[in-house]
Write a protein that holds these residues in place. Structure first.
Motif, PDB file in Angstrom:
ATOM      1  N   GLN A 243       0.803  -1.219   0.000  1.00 23.84           N
ATOM      2  CA  GLN A 243       0.000   0.000   0.000  1.00 23.84           C
ATOM      3  C   GLN A 243       0.839   1.274   0.000  1.00 23.84           C
ATOM      4  O   GLN A 243       0.304   2.362  -0.233  1.00 23.84           O
ATOM      5  CB  GLN A 243      -0.925   0.020   1.219  1.00 23.84           C
ATOM      6  N   ARG A 244       2.141   1.165   0.208  1.00 25.08           N
ATOM      7  CA  ARG A 244       2.959   2.373   0.274  1.00 25.08           C
ATOM      8  C   ARG A 244       3.107   2.973  -1.122  1.00 25.08           C
ATOM      9  O   ARG A 244       3.574   2.303  -2.050  1.00 25.08           O
ATOM     10  CB  ARG A 244       4.331   2.058   0.857  1.00 25.08           C
ATOM     11  N   PRO A 245       2.725   4.232  -1.314  1.00 20.05           N
ATOM     12  CA  PRO A 245       2.742   4.827  -2.657  1.00 20.05           C
ATOM     13  C   PRO A 245       4.161   5.023  -3.171  1.00 20.05           C
ATOM     14  O   PRO A 245       5.060   5.423  -2.431  1.00 20.05           O
ATOM     15  CB  PRO A 245       2.028   6.165  -2.466  1.00 20.05           C
ATOM     16  N   THR A 246       4.341   4.746  -4.462  1.00 23.06           N
ATOM     17  CA  THR A 246       5.665   4.728  -5.077  1.00 23.06           C
ATOM     18  C   THR A 246       5.605   5.298  -6.480  1.00 23.06           C
ATOM     19  O   THR A 246       4.644   5.067  -7.211  1.00 23.06           O
ATOM     20  CB  THR A 246       6.186   3.281  -5.155  1.00 23.06           C
ATOM     21  N   ARG A 247       6.617   6.051  -6.852  1.00 21.57           N
ATOM     22  CA  ARG A 247       6.812   6.436  -8.247  1.00 21.57           C
ATOM     23  C   ARG A 247       7.837   5.498  -8.851  1.00 21.57           C
ATOM     24  O   ARG A 247       8.922   5.304  -8.303  1.00 21.57           O
ATOM     25  CB  ARG A 247       7.291   7.891  -8.356  1.00 21.57           C
TER      26      ARG A 247
ATOM     27  N   GLN B 295      10.847   6.558  -6.446  1.00 16.77           N
ATOM     28  CA  GLN B 295      10.619   7.479  -5.333  1.00 16.77           C
ATOM     29  C   GLN B 295       9.556   6.945  -4.394  1.00 16.77           C
ATOM     30  O   GLN B 295       8.496   6.467  -4.827  1.00 16.77           O
ATOM     31  CB  GLN B 295      10.194   8.861  -5.817  1.00 16.77           C
ATOM     32  N   ASP B 296       9.866   7.012  -3.098  1.00 16.83           N
ATOM     33  CA  ASP B 296       8.891   6.735  -2.052  1.00 16.83           C
ATOM     34  C   ASP B 296       8.016   7.976  -1.910  1.00 16.83           C
ATOM     35  O   ASP B 296       8.473   9.015  -1.429  1.00 16.83           O
ATOM     36  CB  ASP B 296       9.622   6.424  -0.747  1.00 16.83           C
ATOM     37  N   LEU B 297       6.777   7.894  -2.357  1.00 17.10           N
ATOM     38  CA  LEU B 297       5.901   9.059  -2.346  1.00 17.10           C
ATOM     39  C   LEU B 297       5.345   9.365  -0.962  1.00 17.10           C
ATOM     40  O   LEU B 297       4.713  10.404  -0.774  1.00 17.10           O
ATOM     41  CB  LEU B 297       4.756   8.853  -3.338  1.00 17.10           C
ATOM     42  N   GLN B 298       5.597   8.493   0.004  1.00 18.99           N
ATOM     43  CA  GLN B 298       5.142   8.760   1.361  1.00 18.99           C
ATOM     44  C   GLN B 298       6.064   9.750   2.068  1.00 18.99           C
ATOM     45  O   GLN B 298       5.605  10.687   2.727  1.00 18.99           O
ATOM     46  CB  GLN B 298       5.050   7.463   2.155  1.00 18.99           C
ATOM     47  N   LEU B 299       7.389   9.545   1.912  1.00 16.38           N
ATOM     48  CA  LEU B 299       8.351  10.415   2.591  1.00 16.38           C
ATOM     49  C   LEU B 299       9.284  11.147   1.631  1.00 16.38           C
ATOM     50  O   LEU B 299      10.074  11.985   2.062  1.00 16.38           O
ATOM     51  CB  LEU B 299       9.178   9.606   3.601  1.00 16.38           C
ATOM     52  N   GLY B 300       9.229  10.830   0.344  1.00 23.85           N
ATOM     53  CA  GLY B 300       9.925  11.635  -0.649  1.00 23.85           C
ATOM     54  C   GLY B 300      11.307  11.182  -1.058  1.00 23.85           C
ATOM     55  O   GLY B 300      11.876  11.720  -2.006  1.00 23.85           O
ATOM     56  N   GLY B 301      11.886  10.203  -0.374  1.00 21.45           N
ATOM     57  CA  GLY B 301      13.239   9.773  -0.692  1.00 21.45           C
ATOM     58  C   GLY B 301      13.264   8.662  -1.719  1.00 21.45           C
ATOM     59  O   GLY B 301      12.262   8.365  -2.384  1.00 21.45           O
TER      60      GLY B 301
ATOM     61  N   SER C 202       3.434 -12.045   0.087  1.00 16.17           N
ATOM     62  CA  SER C 202       2.486 -12.296   1.172  1.00 16.17           C
ATOM     63  C   SER C 202       1.245 -11.468   0.871  1.00 16.17           C
ATOM     64  O   SER C 202       1.138 -10.835  -0.189  1.00 16.17           O
ATOM     65  CB  SER C 202       3.089 -11.916   2.534  1.00 16.17           C
ATOM     66  N   GLU C 203       0.322 -11.447   1.799  1.00 17.56           N
ATOM     67  CA  GLU C 203      -0.939 -10.738   1.560  1.00 17.56           C
ATOM     68  C   GLU C 203      -0.739  -9.236   1.435  1.00 17.56           C
ATOM     69  O   GLU C 203      -1.392  -8.579   0.616  1.00 17.56           O
ATOM     70  CB  GLU C 203      -1.924 -11.047   2.689  1.00 17.56           C
ATOM     71  N   ASP C 204       0.156  -8.665   2.244  1.00 21.05           N
ATOM     72  CA  ASP C 204       0.269  -7.207   2.240  1.00 21.05           C
ATOM     73  C   ASP C 204       1.700  -6.678   2.156  1.00 21.05           C
ATOM     74  O   ASP C 204       1.919  -5.469   2.159  1.00 21.05           O
ATOM     75  CB  ASP C 204      -0.397  -6.606   3.480  1.00 21.05           C
ATOM     76  N   TYR C 205       2.689  -7.583   2.034  1.00 17.64           N
ATOM     77  CA  TYR C 205       4.090  -7.163   1.994  1.00 17.64           C
ATOM     78  C   TYR C 205       4.853  -8.081   1.057  1.00 17.64           C
ATOM     79  O   TYR C 205       4.613  -9.297   1.022  1.00 17.64           O
ATOM     80  CB  TYR C 205       4.703  -7.241   3.404  1.00 17.64           C
ATOM     81  N   GLY C 206       5.784  -7.502   0.301  1.00 17.75           N
ATOM     82  CA  GLY C 206       6.581  -8.353  -0.563  1.00 17.75           C
ATOM     83  C   GLY C 206       7.490  -7.566  -1.473  1.00 17.75           C
ATOM     84  O   GLY C 206       7.692  -6.350  -1.305  1.00 17.75           O
ATOM     85  N   THR C 207       8.055  -8.253  -2.461  1.00 17.98           N
ATOM     86  CA  THR C 207       8.948  -7.623  -3.423  1.00 17.98           C
ATOM     87  C   THR C 207       8.136  -6.784  -4.391  1.00 17.98           C
ATOM     88  O   THR C 207       7.316  -7.307  -5.143  1.00 17.98           O
ATOM     89  CB  THR C 207       9.755  -8.698  -4.170  1.00 17.98           C
ATOM     90  N   ARG C 208       8.369  -5.498  -4.358  1.00 14.00           N
ATOM     91  CA  ARG C 208       7.627  -4.559  -5.206  1.00 14.00           C
ATOM     92  C   ARG C 208       8.259  -4.413  -6.581  1.00 14.00           C
ATOM     93  O   ARG C 208       7.577  -4.164  -7.575  1.00 14.00           O
ATOM     94  CB  ARG C 208       7.568  -3.181  -4.524  1.00 14.00           C
ATOM     95  N   SER C 209       9.598  -4.507  -6.641  1.00 13.44           N
ATOM     96  CA  SER C 209      10.286  -4.333  -7.921  1.00 13.44           C
ATOM     97  C   SER C 209      11.673  -4.953  -7.848  1.00 13.44           C
ATOM     98  O   SER C 209      12.244  -5.110  -6.765  1.00 13.44           O
ATOM     99  CB  SER C 209      10.394  -2.848  -8.294  1.00 13.44           C
ATOM    100  N   SER C 210      12.187  -5.308  -9.026  1.00 13.60           N
ATOM    101  CA  SER C 210      13.568  -5.776  -9.184  1.00 13.60           C
ATOM    102  C   SER C 210      14.281  -4.820 -10.123  1.00 13.60           C
ATOM    103  O   SER C 210      13.695  -4.350 -11.099  1.00 13.60           O
ATOM    104  CB  SER C 210      13.601  -7.188  -9.766  1.00 13.60           C
ATOM    105  N   LEU C 211      15.555  -4.559  -9.847  1.00 17.31           N
ATOM    106  CA  LEU C 211      16.325  -3.617 -10.657  1.00 17.31           C
ATOM    107  C   LEU C 211      17.668  -4.221 -11.017  1.00 17.31           C
ATOM    108  O   LEU C 211      18.325  -4.854 -10.181  1.00 17.31           O
ATOM    109  CB  LEU C 211      16.518  -2.304  -9.907  1.00 17.31           C
ATOM    110  N   VAL C 212      18.061  -4.031 -12.264  1.00 14.62           N
ATOM    111  CA  VAL C 212      19.373  -4.449 -12.754  1.00 14.62           C
ATOM    112  C   VAL C 212      20.082  -3.232 -13.318  1.00 14.62           C
ATOM    113  O   VAL C 212      19.505  -2.461 -14.096  1.00 14.62           O
ATOM    114  CB  VAL C 212      19.240  -5.536 -13.840  1.00 14.62           C
TER     115      VAL C 212
END
Length: 252
Positions: free
Chosen positions: A27-31, A46-52, A211-221
């Protein structure tokens, strides 16, 4: 960011190789990874919740990535700065990496591991171990939510696989994404004890977490040649598996 595998000055074609998974609550907003309109030389998510940001690179060759340092179940921190700001401030600044690490206030943040690089070198520091910030020698490394190269199964095995890809001349975006998407869990007797309980240790143990609410959001190479040509590809998994998005540029 919960798993970063990287090789520095060990491959005949690439100065820096990075394969990294970002694990986070869904649920954490991300760019998604992009060149930022407000900072056109910066390529990062970008983490749109805290900006970093958890990982980024600039056209000038500045690189930064951060992971948290797992220390059991903790209450939400009050009054501390975002760890994503550590990476962002470095990427947008001009300070030499080792000086930046040495001057970072260890008490201003929850536990972190921080990787920084410029065109002169690659550096590591943490506020949760007794090691001083240091320049890294050429080699293959693994970093999760403990100190650099802590031999958790997913770190140890994935680091070995990255080394094998280099030795066999098989580095590619597809092979590195496949390495990151490995989702097998180790046996319970191989799990670390970081104070979060066995259920969470199991959940967090594979390279790719679901899992139901937490997990790998993205992979980067990231593949950076010695001449500065850099290819960065992100595979995003939310709201569903999306087509990999890539960027190519040359550092100055």
């Amino acid at each position: 960011m919960c798993l970063i595998l990287f090789a520095y000055n060990t491959d005949p074609h690439y100065r820096l190789v990075v394969a990294a998974n970002r694990d986070e609550f869904y649920q954490r907003p991300t760019r998604r990874l992009c060149f930022w309109p407000e900072a056109p030389d910066l390529l990062a998510g970008q983490d749109l919740q805290l900006g970093g940001t958890w990982l980024g690179i600039t056209r000038q060759g500045r690189f930064a990535a951060v992971t948290n340092f797992r220390q059991g179940r903790r209450q939400p921190s009050v009054g501390l700065l975002s760890r994503g700001q550590l990476t962002l401030d470095f990427l947008l600044g001009e300070q030499q990496p080792l000086n930046y690490l040495q001057q970072a206030d260890p008490d201003a943040y929850d536990g972190f591991n921080l990787l920084l690089a410029d065109q002169q070198g690659l550096y590591y520091g943490s506020n949760r171990n007794d090691q001083s910030p240091k320049e890294l020698e050429p080699g293959v490394y693994g970093l999760s939510n403990a100190s650099l190269d802590t031999p958790w199964p997913k770190v140890r095995e994935a680091r070995e696989e990255l080394g094998n890809l280099i030795e066999q001349g098989e580095l590619s975006v597809d092979n590195l994404l496949k390495l990151l998407q490995h989702n097998q869990k180790p046996a319970d007797d191989q799990l670390p004890d970081t104070g979060v309980g066995l259920e969470w240790e199991r959940l967090l143990s594979p390279r790719f977490i679901r899992s139901e609410d937490y997990g790998t959001r993205s992979s980067l190479v990231l593949l950076q040649r010695y001449d500065g040509h850099t290819e960065v590809v992100e595979q995003s998994y939310l709201p569903e598996w999306q087509k990999p998005q890539g960027h190519c540029f040359s550092t100055t």
